[in-house]
Motif scaffolding. Structure first.
Motif: not given
Length: 210
Positions: A2-16, A149-157
């Motif tokens: 859930w933390e990974l999904i949350k870190s990815g931001g709103w764009i994770m919703l359409p991917i899911i 850390g910020g780049i790592a979160k951004a790459l999650i999507t």
């Protein structure tokens, strides 16, 4: 997770959402495109026995249409066999076009998902990078650990998009190949039926009795 999904931001919703749709399509098509259901191996021999025994009536044709995709094609040809070879072939082609459209149902959306999910992931990464650098520029402070850390979160999507896209692309190609094989098999059976009904060849009934 859930933390990974949350870190990815709103764009994770359409991917899911795309991942859920892709799984549903793959499961439905794998079940629907079973070779034994679409192209029963001994159906032509059974139909030919009906023809030879003069048992082919409207009830048998109705049963044939409901039984399988190959049955729909054979029934279309048999229903117009008395009009000659050309009309019989045209009827089979028309029925075949309809059957192929049914077999390919949902494959285009699956291919679209395979194509757009990496782009959605990339979009999420770009937006995340913009947000990170904007925050650093606004605060006037930046250090390597925070930036990393910020780049790592951004790459999650991007990772999430690829995780969805790779299986979707594989199954799209796999299912398309299965459809092509089924269509070739049905075409061969339909050609045998035309030639048999029009008196050019005999159907091997022994194959139907194996």
């Amino acid at each position: 997770m859930w933390e990974l999904i949350k870190s990815g931001g709103w764009i994770m919703l359409p991917i899911i959402v795309c991942s859920v749709i892709a799984v549903a399509i793959v499961a439905e098509r794998l079940w629907t495109l079973r070779p034994g259901k679409i192209n029963p191996p001994h159906l032509l021999g059974e139909v030919w026995r009906w023809v030879q025994a003069k048992q082919l009536d409207s009830g048998k044709l109705k049963e044939l249409r409901k039984g399988s995709a190959l049955g729909q094609i054979l029934a279309a040809g048999l229903a117009n066999s008395r009009h000659g070879r050309d009309i019989m072939k045209e009827s089979i082609q028309e029925a075949g076009t309809k059957v192929v459209n049914e077999l390919e149902r949902y494959l285009t959306p699956l291919g679209t998902i395979a194509a757009i999910t990496p782009l959605l992931g990339l979009l999420g990464t770009v937006l995340g990078m913009i947000e990170i650098f904007s925050a650093f520029m606004g605060s006037g402070m930046a250090n390597a650990p925070q930036l990393a850390g910020g780049i790592a979160k951004a790459l999650i999507t991007t990772a999430a998009g690829l995780i969805v896209a790779i299986p979707a692309l594989f199954f799209h190609r796999f299912l398309q190949r299965r459809v092509d094989e089924l269509v070739v098999g049905m075409e061969q059976e339909a050609i045998k039926l035309v030639e048999a009904v029009q008196g050019d060849r005999e159907v091997e009934l022994s194959e139907a009795q194996e």
